[in-house]
Design an enzyme around this catalytic site. Structure first.
Site, PDB file in Angstrom:
ATOM      1  N   GLN A  51       0.640  -1.364  -0.206  1.00 55.54           N
ATOM      2  CA  GLN A  51      -0.363  -0.047  -0.305  1.00 55.54           C
ATOM      3  C   GLN A  51       1.028   1.045  -0.085  1.00 55.54           C
ATOM      4  OE1 GLN A  51      -2.901   0.705   0.479  1.00 55.54           O
ATOM      5  NE2 GLN A  51      -4.193  -1.031  -0.340  1.00 55.54           N
TER       6      GLN A  51
ATOM      7  N   ASP B 144       0.361  -4.730   9.577  1.00 57.40           N
ATOM      8  CA  ASP B 144      -0.237  -4.505  11.309  1.00 57.40           C
ATOM      9  C   ASP B 144       0.313  -4.774  12.481  1.00 57.40           C
ATOM     10  OD1 ASP B 144      -2.319  -3.418   9.968  1.00 57.40           O
ATOM     11  OD2 ASP B 144      -2.711  -5.261   9.287  1.00 57.40           O
TER      12      ASP B 144
ATOM     13  N   GLN C 206       2.858  -2.038  13.965  1.00 60.54           N
ATOM     14  CA  GLN C 206       2.132  -0.805  13.763  1.00 60.54           C
ATOM     15  C   GLN C 206       3.073  -0.886  15.301  1.00 60.54           C
ATOM     16  OE1 GLN C 206      -1.448  -0.016  11.689  1.00 60.54           O
ATOM     17  NE2 GLN C 206      -0.167  -0.283  10.092  1.00 60.54           N
TER      18      GLN C 206
ATOM     19  N   HIS D  48      -5.874   0.780   7.364  1.00 57.72           N
ATOM     20  CA  HIS D  48      -6.744  -0.814   8.324  1.00 57.72           C
ATOM     21  C   HIS D  48      -7.135  -0.105   9.546  1.00 57.72           C
ATOM     22  CE1 HIS D  48      -8.468  -4.286   8.758  1.00 57.72           C
ATOM     23  NE2 HIS D  48      -7.191  -5.146   9.426  1.00 57.72           N
TER      24      HIS D  48
ATOM     25  N   SER E 151     -25.135 -20.360 -18.787  1.00 53.41           N
ATOM     26  CA  SER E 151     -25.719 -21.250 -19.427  1.00 53.41           C
ATOM     27  C   SER E 151     -27.000 -21.590 -18.526  1.00 53.41           C
ATOM     28  CB  SER E 151     -25.584 -22.595 -19.631  1.00 53.41           C
ATOM     29  OG  SER E 151     -25.067 -23.475 -18.943  1.00 53.41           O
TER      30      SER E 151
END
Length: 325
Positions: A27, A82, A85, A107, A251
Site C-alpha cells: 500500500q 499491522d 505498527q 486498516h 447457461s
C-alpha cells in the site's frame, strides 16, 4: 448511506500538509505515488535503512526514519505491516508526534484492538482503499478510482473529517466514492472476509475442486481450467452485474448446476464456521494468534507459504498461464 466524491472535499487541505508515508510496500508505494501525482509537495517516506528506503529514494522520494518523520509531519500515514505498527508507534512515534498532527491508518486493527493507544492531542483517522495497492495505482493512472472507507476515532484538531476526505480524494477515491464507517466495523468486516471468504475460503475451494478432479483421473490441465481459470469469469460477471444478474450470462445447465450444488458445499456447517470466525475476530483471539506468530518469526505463515508453493497446481498454472496473454 452518503457517498462522498471529489466535489465534497477540499484537496488543497492535504496538499498543504507535510505528509509522511510510513512503509513502502503493497500500500505504501502506490499511495505515495498517487499522493505525489495529486500535487502534494511536502511528501516523504518514513522507513528504516534497507530495501524499502532504497526503493523510495529511487522513486524520487525523500526518506526519513520514523522518529524523524513523526517530528516533522502534519500527517503520519501508517502503512507498515499491522503486526509491527504497535512497536513502531511506541518506540519511534509517540514521543515525537506534535500536538494537532494526525495519525492516519488504512486498516483499523491497531486501534480496534488497542495495540496502539494514541495520544489524546492528535487526530486519528482511517482511510481504507477497498482493494490492493497495485489496483489503487492502476485505477488512478487510468483516471479512475477505487472506493475508500473513512472513519474518525479522534478529532483533536476539529478538522479530522475534512482531512480524511481530502486524503481520500488525493488517492483518487473521490472519482469512485468515499463511504463513512468506523474503525471497528472496517476492521472486523475486513478480517472476517479475509478468513471466511476471500483469501481463506475461495483458494481452499479451488484446491479442493482441483484435487477432486485429478484424484478421479481428470488431467491436471482440464482441472486447472475448470477450477482456476473460470474463477476470473465469475468474478468479473459479479462485479459488472451483481449476483442475480450474473446468472443471465451463464447457461441454463450451469445455473441449474449451481442450484443443485451450491448449498451442499456452503451448508449449515459452513455458515456455523463463518459465525465462529466472526466471533474469533471480534473477541481479539485472531489478533492474539497473529501477534504470537509474528513474535515467533512467523513459523505458521512460513509453513503455509511453503506448502502452497509446493502444491502441484502451481506447476500446472505456470505452464498454462503462458498460453493466455
Amino acid at each position: 448511506m452518503q457517498v462522498y466524491f471529489d466535489a465534497d472535499a477540499d484537496l488543497s487541505l492535504v496538499q498543504e500538509k507535510k505528509v509522511a508515508v510510513l512503509g513502502y510496500g503493497n500500500q505504501g508505494r502506490p499511495q505515495a505515488l498517487n499522493l505525489r501525482d495529486s500535487g502534494l509537495r511536502d511528501l516523504i517516506v518514513a522507513a528504516r535503512p534497507g530495501a524499502s528506503a532504497d526503493r523510495a529514494a529511487a522513486d524520487g522520494f525523500g526518506v526519513m526514519t520514523p522518529s524523524e518523520a513523526a517530528a516533522w509531519a502534519d500527517i503520519i500515514v501508517m502503512l507498515a505491516p499491522d503486526e509491527d505498527q504497535g512497536r513502531i508507534y511506541g518506540e519511534e512515534l509517540a514521543s515525537n508526534l506534535r500536538s494537532g498532527s494526525a495519525l492516519l491508518f488504512a486498516h483499523g486493527l491497531n486501534i480496534r484492538f488497542k495495540l496502539i493507544e494514541p495520544k489524546e492531542d492528535i487526530d486519528v483517522i482511517l482511510v481504507a482503499p477497498k482493494g490492493p495497492g497495485t489496483a489503487l495505482r492502476q485505477l488512478y493512472l487510468d483516471s479512475k478510482g477505487m472506493v475508500s472507507l473513512f472513519a474518525i476515532e479522534q478529532d483533536a484538531s476539529g478538522s479530522a473529517e475534512a482531512i480524511a476526505l481530502s486524503y481520500a480524494v488525493a488517492l483518487g477515491s473521490g472519482r469512485a466514492g468515499i463511504i463513512r464507517t468506523t474503525f471497528a466495523e472496517e476492521c472486523e468486516a475486513d478480517l472476517f472476509n479475509e478468513q471466511a471468504v476471500l483469501w481463506g475460503a475461495i483458494p481452499e475451494l479451488i484446491l479442493a475442486g482441483y484435487e477432486t478432479l485429478t484424484e478421479a483421473g481428470f488431467s491436471p490441465e482440464v482441472a486447472y481450467f475448470e477450477c482456476v481459470s473460470e474463477v476470473k469469469l465469475i468474478a468479473d460477471l459479479i462485479h459488472e452485474r451483481g449476483l442475480a444478474a450474473m446468472r443471465e450470462a451463464i447457461s441454463n445447465t450451469a445455473e441449474f448446476g449451481a442450484l443443485q450444488g451450491g448449498t451442499r458445499i456452503i451448508n449449515a456447517d459452513a455458515r456455523t464456521e463463518m459465525r465462529r470466525i466472526l466471533r474469533e475476530v471480534r473477541s481479539g483471539a485472531f489478533v492474539q494468534d497473529l501477534m504470537k506468530d509474528a513474535e515467533a518469526g512467523y513459523p505458521r505463515l512460513r509453513a503455509s507459504r511453503a506448502k502452497a508453493a509446493a502444491h502441484p497446481i502451481e506447476a500446472v498454472g505456470e505452464r498454462l498461464r503462458k498460453l493466455t496473454p
